[in-house]
Design an enzyme around this catalytic site. Structure first.
Site, PDB file in Angstrom:
ATOM      1  N   CYS A 116      -4.622   2.150  -3.947  1.00 35.66           N
ATOM      2  CA  CYS A 116      -3.436   2.751  -3.313  1.00 35.66           C
ATOM      3  C   CYS A 116      -2.223   1.839  -3.438  1.00 35.66           C
ATOM      4  O   CYS A 116      -1.433   1.694  -2.501  1.00 35.66           O
ATOM      5  CB  CYS A 116      -3.697   3.080  -1.845  1.00 35.66           C
ATOM      6  SG  CYS A 116      -5.003   4.271  -1.602  1.00 35.66           S
ATOM      7  N   ASP A 155       3.332  -3.981   8.023  1.00 31.65           N
ATOM      8  CA  ASP A 155       2.060  -3.276   7.892  1.00 31.65           C
ATOM      9  C   ASP A 155       0.950  -4.308   8.112  1.00 31.65           C
ATOM     10  O   ASP A 155       0.697  -5.154   7.255  1.00 31.65           O
ATOM     11  CB  ASP A 155       1.974  -2.645   6.495  1.00 31.65           C
ATOM     12  CG  ASP A 155       0.589  -2.077   6.195  1.00 31.65           C
ATOM     13  OD1 ASP A 155      -0.311  -2.170   7.058  1.00 31.65           O
ATOM     14  OD2 ASP A 155       0.401  -1.543   5.085  1.00 31.65           O
ATOM     15  N   LYS A 170     -10.482  -0.694  10.114  1.00 31.86           N
ATOM     16  CA  LYS A 170     -10.662  -1.931   9.344  1.00 31.86           C
ATOM     17  C   LYS A 170     -11.005  -3.115  10.251  1.00 31.86           C
ATOM     18  O   LYS A 170     -11.327  -4.193   9.777  1.00 31.86           O
ATOM     19  CB  LYS A 170      -9.395  -2.244   8.533  1.00 31.86           C
ATOM     20  CG  LYS A 170      -9.075  -1.209   7.446  1.00 31.86           C
ATOM     21  CD  LYS A 170      -7.865  -1.630   6.646  1.00 31.86           C
ATOM     22  CE  LYS A 170      -7.228  -0.500   5.886  1.00 31.86           C
ATOM     23  NZ  LYS A 170      -8.010   0.050   4.787  1.00 31.86           N
ATOM     24  N   HIS A 211       0.874  -1.179   0.000  1.00 30.38           N
ATOM     25  CA  HIS A 211       0.000   0.000   0.000  1.00 30.38           C
ATOM     26  C   HIS A 211       0.912   1.230   0.000  1.00 30.38           C
ATOM     27  O   HIS A 211       2.028   1.179   0.520  1.00 30.38           O
ATOM     28  CB  HIS A 211      -0.842  -0.048   1.282  1.00 30.38           C
ATOM     29  CG  HIS A 211      -1.909   0.993   1.363  1.00 30.38           C
ATOM     30  ND1 HIS A 211      -1.647   2.302   1.686  1.00 30.38           N
ATOM     31  CD2 HIS A 211      -3.249   0.918   1.193  1.00 30.38           C
ATOM     32  CE1 HIS A 211      -2.781   2.979   1.714  1.00 30.38           C
ATOM     33  NE2 HIS A 211      -3.771   2.170   1.412  1.00 30.38           N
ATOM     34  N   GLN A 230      -4.254  -5.176   7.105  1.00 34.10           N
ATOM     35  CA  GLN A 230      -5.196  -6.162   6.577  1.00 34.10           C
ATOM     36  C   GLN A 230      -5.107  -7.495   7.314  1.00 34.10           C
ATOM     37  O   GLN A 230      -5.804  -8.444   6.955  1.00 34.10           O
ATOM     38  CB  GLN A 230      -4.936  -6.392   5.077  1.00 34.10           C
ATOM     39  CG  GLN A 230      -5.045  -5.136   4.224  1.00 34.10           C
ATOM     40  CD  GLN A 230      -6.476  -4.629   4.108  1.00 34.10           C
ATOM     41  OE1 GLN A 230      -7.439  -5.320   4.433  1.00 34.10           O
ATOM     42  NE2 GLN A 230      -6.625  -3.393   3.656  1.00 34.10           N
TER      43      GLN A 230
END
Lengths: 150, 418
Positions: free
Chosen positions: B376, B212, B238, B135, B215
């Site tokens: 993104c 990261d 999220k 991302h 997700q």
């Protein structure tokens, strides 16, 4: 947003222009050209213009883009011939008012008037704007145009 | 049509209908009374009643600033805010809540690492390693800092199926690399990266690894200790929490050695015009009044997810992924990008002859919310040579019946466009 307006966004008139666009044969000689690109969408459009006495005498485009860009580029070609830069500017202003849902003289826009449906679809207006913005860039001697900041 | 119709009531103890009932928004309709089929969960997740009520209750009954005043309300607000930190730290199995900086989301977390950790350490000729599937929040902060220092950002390539070339990533861990960065789960492809293996390789070379987790945290159990990484960034919205919440977990010794990034109230020990001294982490990195109500809501989201059990959520979403993948493959001309062996319930696809935005608009007309565009992740789109994709991303509250609605809507759109 209005469900009716949304449902008519992909009317047959739009789809027909997108499937078999007019003005897609490249010009033998172009006096001006520009590339329109909306990178966020992935829309890419190339426009060629022939000019006679500063008036548009030929127009062709090639698009790798969504239905709305392809249809708008095709419909636009039917209205451009004979216009000078001021005339294209006037058309762009009229088209912008249409996209905002303002009533006005739509006769001069021809088939482009169908995009009144976008009044209910602000996120997709940039698609219909791209061809006119690219023609204006070509007339102004700019190589590129985008409508993503709009 | 009820989107949950035809769905078995339970899957391994997971009562989908009961879970859906906790999300008020899932009951709404869009265009012309079509039931909403929300498949844009990788973008943001819907909020359960307990989260909405926690935020509401905070403003009705407890609103005050944190860590400032001595009155009762402020102490209650501080307890709730610090309670959220503790809950989040436990949720990702951080060794200590004091290692968790509360941020506005992943983007602020990666920027904090870029400016507070990386910038002071980076020299001309150094580099930062990332991957092609990231991302922009795990690319652009590094680029900005590298540009300032004459350093370079390099990116490991992917296999055609969307798996990271781990051997290449490891080979790129050369001595001039000052930070390595990788997504736990790709937001476009769903690829679950082998973070443990990557972290072990980084550790062996003394290179800190940032993961990261945007997700991953909403969809699977995350244990930062077991992963062996050095920084772990994630976002609250999220994972069923409010927007403007998130966190950065970092090893205590790394945080202790990082100067402040934002200056202001809350993060100081003593301020004199001649100079100031700063609070210990994590307060050092939390200048200004934080999103207190948001974190109260996020703590409620954590409790909600824990009550469902992250293992069960992951298992349920795998069932949905398998079902939706098989159904989508029935659509003529449809190509799925990303078929990693270890994959989360994110499906990016293209339909030959149809532009992603046209598809997304036509799906929306049928009540199906997906994302279209580059998600993104421009470098990933460049890798596949496509300008945009459609992405259907599932959550535990989605159903097989909703995947069926997606497939039917795609068939209808295709008839119009192709």
């Amino acid at each position: 947003m209005s469900a009716v307006a949304t449902a008519t966004l992909y009317r047959e008139q739009v789809l027909a222009h997108a499937r078999a666009p007019g003005h897609s044969t490249p010009l033998d000689h172009a006096d001006a050209r520009a590339t329109g690109a909306n990178a966020l969408c992935g829309d890419h459009l190339e426009v060629q213009l022939a000019l006679t006495d500063e008036r548009i005498s030929g127009y062709a485009f090639h698009a790798e883009a969504c239905v709305l860009v392809r249809a708008a580029a095709s419909m636009l070609g039917d209205r451009l011939l004979g216009l000078d830069r001021a005339g294209v500017h006037a058309m762009a202003l009229r088209f912008e008012r249409l996209l905002q849902g303002e009533a006005g003289d739509t006769d001069a826009l021809g088939d482009l008037a169908v995009f009144v449906d976008l009044a209910a679809h602000p996120a997709r207006r940039k698609c219909a704007r791209l061809p006119l913005a690219t023609v204006l860039a070509a007339l102004a001697g700019r190589a590129t145009a985008t409508t993503e900041e709009a | 049509m009820n989107a949950s119709a035809g769905t078995p009531a339970t899957h391994d103890g997971f009562d989908v209908a009961r879970v859906r009932a906790e999300f008020p928004l899932l009951a709404r309709t869009v265009h012309d009374g079509k039931p909403l089929v929300y498949l844009d969960n990788a973008n943001t997740a819907q909020k359960p009643r307990c989260v909405i009520e926690a935020v509401d209750r905070f403003y009705r009954e407890r609103n005050a600033n944190v860590a400032r005043a001595v009155h009762a309300l402020s102490e209650e607000a501080t307890d709730l805010y610090e309670g959220a930190r503790t809950a989040l730290a436990r949720f990702i199995n951080a060794p200590s809540a004091q290692e968790l900086v509360l941020t506005s989301g992943t983007t602020m977390a990666t920027n904090l690492v870029a400016y507070s950790y990386l910038l002071p350490r980076l020299e001309p000729g150094d580099s930062v390693l990332t991957t092609r599937m990231e991302h922009h929040a795990n690319i652009v902060p590094w680029q900005l800092v590298c540009e300032r220092r004459g350093a370079r950002l390099k990116a490991a390539a992917l296999e055609a199926n969307g798996e990271l070339r781990v051997d290449e990533f490891i080979a790129l861990l050369t001595p001039e690399v000052k930070l390595a960065c990788v997504a736990h789960v790709s937001n476009v492809l769903g690829t679950v990266n082998p973070v443990r293996e990557i972290a072990a390789a980084c550790r062996k070379r003394g290179i800190p690894l940032l993961v990261d987790g945007s997700q991953a945290v909403p969809h699977m159990p995350v244990d930062v200790r077991a992963l062996g990484c050095d920084f772990y960034a994630f976002t609250g919205h999220k994972m069923c929490g409010p927007t403007g919440t998130g966190g950065l977990w970092a090893r205590r010794e790394l945080l202790a050695d990082m100067p402040p990034f934002f200056g202001g109230g809350e993060m100081i020990r003593e301020v004199r015009i001649e100079g100031s001294t700063f609070a210990d982490p994590p307060a050092r990195f939390e200048a200004g009044t934080p999103n207190i109500a948001g974190f109260v809501g996020l703590a409620a989201a954590v409790a909600f997810l824990e009550s469902l059990d992250m293992q069960r959520i992951a298992a349920r979403e795998q069932v949905l992924l398998d079902y939706a993948t098989a159904r989508l493959q029935e659509v003529p001309g449809l190509r799925i990008l990303g078929s990693a062996a270890h994959k989360a319930a994110v499906i990016s696809f293209l339909v030959e002859g149809a532009h992603a935005h046209d598809l997304a608009t036509l799906l929306d007309l049928e009540g199906v919310a997906v994302r279209s565009g580059h998600h993104c992740a421009h470098p990933l789109m460049q890798f596949y040579g496509v300008p945009a994709t459609c992405r259907a991303s599932f959550s535990f509250y989605n159903t097989e019946a909703e995947a069926d609605v997606l497939v039917a809507a795609l068939r209808k759109a295709r008839k119009l466009l192709v």
